[in-house]
Design an enzyme around this catalytic site. Structure first.
Site, PDB file in Angstrom:
ATOM      1  N   LYS A  26     -25.166  15.150 -23.874  1.00  0.00           N
ATOM      2  CA  LYS A  26     -25.421  16.438 -23.534  1.00  0.00           C
ATOM      3  C   LYS A  26     -25.298  16.729 -21.706  1.00  0.00           C
ATOM      4  O   LYS A  26     -26.303  16.034 -21.354  1.00  0.00           O
ATOM      5  CB  LYS A  26     -26.270  17.075 -24.358  1.00  0.00           C
ATOM      6  CG  LYS A  26     -26.456  18.623 -24.374  1.00  0.00           C
ATOM      7  CD  LYS A  26     -27.295  19.308 -25.161  1.00  0.00           C
ATOM      8  CE  LYS A  26     -27.417  20.900 -25.350  1.00  0.00           C
ATOM      9  NZ  LYS A  26     -28.468  21.369 -26.288  1.00  0.00           N
ATOM     10  N   SER A  59     -26.744  24.592 -29.471  1.00  0.00           N
ATOM     11  CA  SER A  59     -26.190  24.348 -28.203  1.00  0.00           C
ATOM     12  C   SER A  59     -25.537  22.866 -28.011  1.00  0.00           C
ATOM     13  O   SER A  59     -24.927  23.010 -27.094  1.00  0.00           O
ATOM     14  CB  SER A  59     -27.201  24.867 -26.923  1.00  0.00           C
ATOM     15  OG  SER A  59     -27.957  23.925 -27.107  1.00  0.00           O
ATOM     16  N   SER A 112     -30.275  23.279 -32.321  1.00  0.00           N
ATOM     17  CA  SER A 112     -29.247  22.980 -31.373  1.00  0.00           C
ATOM     18  C   SER A 112     -28.756  21.584 -31.678  1.00  0.00           C
ATOM     19  O   SER A 112     -27.542  21.295 -31.097  1.00  0.00           O
ATOM     20  CB  SER A 112     -29.530  23.146 -29.905  1.00  0.00           C
ATOM     21  OG  SER A 112     -29.614  24.611 -29.631  1.00  0.00           O
TER      22      SER A 112
END
Length: 441
Positions: A76, A149, A173
């Site tokens: 990420k 996310s 997330s």
């Protein structure tokens, strides 16, 4: 057919039956093939292939760096990764970050970081929609949300851009995008996986963990990220608790029916599924948002002071609200968090369940730009509806395994198994049992 699991691919590479270069090139090809999904923030295809060839030479010489030798992974885009930039899905200036222990552990185990993944801006959102970098699209229907996310991480794993990904989870997330993309996510106990070298959102609620295609890979990656083994053990007649009172009115009608069918399947497989009361769980709705926004505003205070134009309007509004929050409101939120923690502790102690079981999302993936959802209890803002299911465990810091259990309207849906603090190995055991039970039955 080439393996889609890390465990299988690593074994084949170590035995010389598969090359790291082949696996990396497959991942690069998948990234090119699925570029329209917008999962990737930055990719080093050439460097990754060269590194894969080096791993293959090491294999031929009898050198295996570790259990991830030659395995392509993604990270990420809020972790520092050598050779990559870090933008966290924003145009705002970011605070300086130190090298990441979690990324280093992956690389020392032999992994090849081929790309960084797109995300909801500064991790402050659950949809994967991003004004600056573009929306991350659901691989099962590009018109639908991918979840956030850690949006790009889940999409990448789903379509084969790397065999696993490192994500973060503050209010869901890791678990939300995993559910909406049909893959596995694991949120460990708070602090088990180090977060140095990752852009913070909320020091209280931030967690790091893996997104993978299966529970065996989730256990392997979590053990490596944590720096210690999480051994497996047999599961016999697990006792699972459903927070029925809390879930009343908080699911869509279709998810309610799907969840009831899931319970029937798990009972048929041997689980003892009972209703449990979890005192004060509803206080999450009052505690989570002020706590996270205040801590996020502190993280981004320099960018806000210099001029907040680098943040999108939605994120800027949330951060500015956090920066204006009175100290008393923040302390009140922390007191409510303590009550949520004590309520969970009582539920585990008094019910003697191995885990709580609940859906990961209250509905199948929404269309992009949708902001409200119809639940049994009425029309609810998307964010509130989703956080009701995932934020309590982030607020409390307990481990949660999220696995897919079927489809609704042709789209994947998942469930969560929540265990008590530091029972990460047990959460992995239970989710592995459920994964196998659901596949068999």
């Amino acid at each position: 057919m080439r393996p889609t699991s890390i465990v299988d691919a690593a074994a084949m590479i170590a035995e010389g039956r598969l090359t790291a270069e082949t696996v990396v090139q497959d991942s690069v090809a998948a990234a090119q093939r699925h570029a329209s999904l917008n999962a990737i923030a930055e990719m080093d295809a050439e460097g990754s292939i060269l590194l894969a060839r080096e791993r293959d030479r090491e294999t031929a010489a009898g050198i295996i760096r570790g259990p991830l030798h030659g395995i392509p992974v993604t990270v990420k885009d809020l972790f520092e990764v050598p050779g990559f930039g870090t933008r966290a899905g924003t145009r705002a200036n970011l605070p300086p970050l130190q090298p990441s222990t979690a990324v280093r552990r992956l690389q020392e185990a032999g992994a090849i970081v081929i790309a960084k993944t797109n995300m909801h801006e500064v991790a402050l959102g659950l949809t994967g929609e991003n004004e600056w970098t573009g929306d991350v699209c659901n691989p099962h229907d590009p018109e639908r949300q991918a979840g956030g996310s850690s949006s790009g991480s889940a999409v990448a794993v789903s379509v084969g851009i790397g065999l696993g990904s490192l994500g973060t989870d503050t209010g869901g997330s890791i678990r939300v995008p995993a559910a909406q993309c049909g893959v596995v996510g694991f949120k460990p106990t708070h602090g088990l996986v180090p977060l140095d070298g990752a852009l913070p959102l909320s020091l209280t609620c931030d967690h790091a963990g893996p997104i993978t295609t299966c529970m065996a890979d989730a256990r392997l990656l979590t053990s490596i990220l944590a720096g210690r083994e999480l051994p497996s053990s047999e599961v016999h007649r697990p006792r699972l608790g459903i927070p029925e009172t809390y879930l009343a009115g908080r699911l869509s009608k279709s998810m309610r029916l799907a969840f009831e069918r899931l319970i029937e399947r798990l009972r048929f497989a041997g689980a003892d599924v009972i209703a449990v009361e979890v005192p004060d769980l509803e206080l999450t709705a009052t505690a989570y948002t002020p706590l996270v926004r205040a801590e996020a505003a502190h993280v981004h205070r320099a960018a806000l002071a210099a001029g907040p134009e680098g943040f999108s309007k939605t994120v800027r509004t949330a951060l500015e609200a956090g920066s204006r929050m009175p100290l008393a409101a923040y302390l009140d939120a922390r007191e409510l968090r303590t009550r949520v923690i004590e309520g969970l502790r009582r539920a585990f102690d008094e019910s003697m369940v191995d885990a709580l079981l609940l859906p990961t999302t209250p509905f199948p993936p929404l269309r992009r730009a949708e902001t409200e959802v119809l639940l049994e209890g009425g029309l609810v803002p998307y964010r509130d509806a989703q956080l009701a299911l995932t934020a309590p465990s982030s607020l409390a810091g307990v481990p949660v395994a999220a696995i897919p259990f079927g489809q609704l309207e042709g789209l994947p849906v998942g469930c969560q198994l929540v265990t008590s603090w530091h029972k990460d190995a047990r959460a992995l055991d239970l989710a592995t049992w459920a994964e196998e039970a659901l596949a068999y039955h």
